[in-house]
Write a protein that holds these residues in place. Structure first.
Motif, PDB file in Angstrom:
ATOM      1  N   LYS A   1      -7.734   4.132  -8.515  1.00  0.00           N
ATOM      2  CA  LYS A   1      -9.126   4.282  -8.061  1.00  0.00           C
ATOM      3  C   LYS A   1      -9.230   4.090  -6.537  1.00  0.00           C
ATOM      4  CE  LYS A   1     -13.712   4.014  -9.089  1.00  0.00           C
ATOM      5  NZ  LYS A   1     -14.493   4.970  -9.778  1.00  0.00           N
ATOM      6  N   LYS A   2      -8.492   3.135  -6.016  1.00  0.00           N
ATOM      7  CA  LYS A   2      -8.522   2.872  -4.575  1.00  0.00           C
ATOM      8  C   LYS A   2      -8.005   4.071  -3.784  1.00  0.00           C
ATOM      9  CE  LYS A   2      -6.555  -0.214  -1.087  1.00  0.00           C
ATOM     10  NZ  LYS A   2      -5.597  -1.287  -0.836  1.00  0.00           N
TER      11      LYS A   2
ATOM     12  N   GLU B   1     -10.095   7.547  -5.466  1.00  0.00           N
ATOM     13  CA  GLU B   1     -11.543   7.378  -5.654  1.00  0.00           C
ATOM     14  C   GLU B   1     -12.020   7.909  -7.005  1.00  0.00           C
ATOM     15  OE1 GLU B   1     -13.451   9.025  -2.196  1.00  0.00           O
ATOM     16  OE2 GLU B   1     -12.703   7.413  -0.920  1.00  0.00           O
TER      17      GLU B   1
ATOM     18  N   GLU C   1      -6.692   0.018 -10.830  1.00  0.00           N
ATOM     19  CA  GLU C   1      -7.250  -0.395  -9.528  1.00  0.00           C
ATOM     20  C   GLU C   1      -6.625   0.402  -8.381  1.00  0.00           C
ATOM     21  OE1 GLU C   1      -7.190  -4.590  -8.628  1.00  0.00           O
ATOM     22  OE2 GLU C   1      -7.986  -5.069 -10.619  1.00  0.00           O
ATOM     23  N   ALA C   2      -5.313   0.516  -8.397  1.00  0.00           N
ATOM     24  CA  ALA C   2      -4.613   1.247  -7.331  1.00  0.00           C
ATOM     25  C   ALA C   2      -4.995   2.726  -7.367  1.00  0.00           C
ATOM     26  CB  ALA C   2      -3.106   1.080  -7.475  1.00  0.00           C
TER      27      ALA C   2
ATOM     28  N   ASP D   1       0.833  -1.208   0.000  1.00  0.00           N
ATOM     29  CA  ASP D   1       0.000   0.000   0.000  1.00  0.00           C
ATOM     30  C   ASP D   1       0.868   1.259   0.000  1.00  0.00           C
ATOM     31  OD1 ASP D   1      -2.348  -1.441  -0.057  1.00  0.00           O
ATOM     32  OD2 ASP D   1      -2.681  -1.327   2.116  1.00  0.00           O
TER      33      ASP D   1
END
Length: 162
Positions: free
Chosen positions: A143-144, A147, A140-141, A99
């Motif tokens: 957007k995570k 947002e 994906e990363a 992360d």
């Protein structure tokens, strides 16, 4: 009425603890607490020092741009074990190593998305440039963390910049 098992055990534990503490001289107990507190603050200082060294490494050498960056590599660069580094990251930043790497990569991607020289770069090329092998992993990363998709981010920042 019978008390639940947890409450009974808690009552026994409290009684046993009080009995044991009453047998320890006050100065010995205070010394014991002092050692625990000293260890805790020494550990915290170590964690802060290690994080500062990690942040310096990340900002100067940008190892997160390498698609094969690993905790073992960063730990060896910092002169600690991978286990120690993971523990410091988890306890102090409350996130995993991956992360943390994703956060750095997405910050770099955001910087490149608003940069005029990279404005026409394809998303797959941008993903590779910031350390992702796959465009889908990058999306994906992104957007995570933000947002929104990279395209949405790019459109929004272009509107603000105009």
């Amino acid at each position: 009425m019978k008390r639940p098992v947890v409450l009974r055990d808690l009552g026994r534990w409290r009684h046993t603890t009080q009995r044991l503490l009453s047998q320890i001289p006050n100065n010995a107990f205070i010394t014991f607490l002092g050692r625990i507190i000293f260890r805790q603050t020494a550990r915290q200082r170590y964690g802060v020092d290690l994080l500062n060294r990690l942040f310096r490494l990340m900002n100067q050498e940008k190892p997160y741009l390498n698609t094969s960056v690993s905790i073992d590599y960063l730990a060896s660069q910092l002169g600690v074990s991978a286990c120690q580094l993971a523990q410091v990251i988890n306890e102090n930043l409350e996130q995993s190593f991956m992360d943390l790497i994703a956060t750095y990569r997405i910050q770099e991607a955001k910087r490149l998305l608003v940069s005029p020289e990279y404005r026409n770069l394809k998303m797959s090329e941008l993903a590779r440039k910031v350390g992702y092998d796959s465009k889908m992993d990058f999306f994906e990363a992104f957007k995570k963390i933000t947002e929104q998709t990279p395209t949405e981010y790019k459109k929004k920042t272009n509107l603000v910049c105009m």
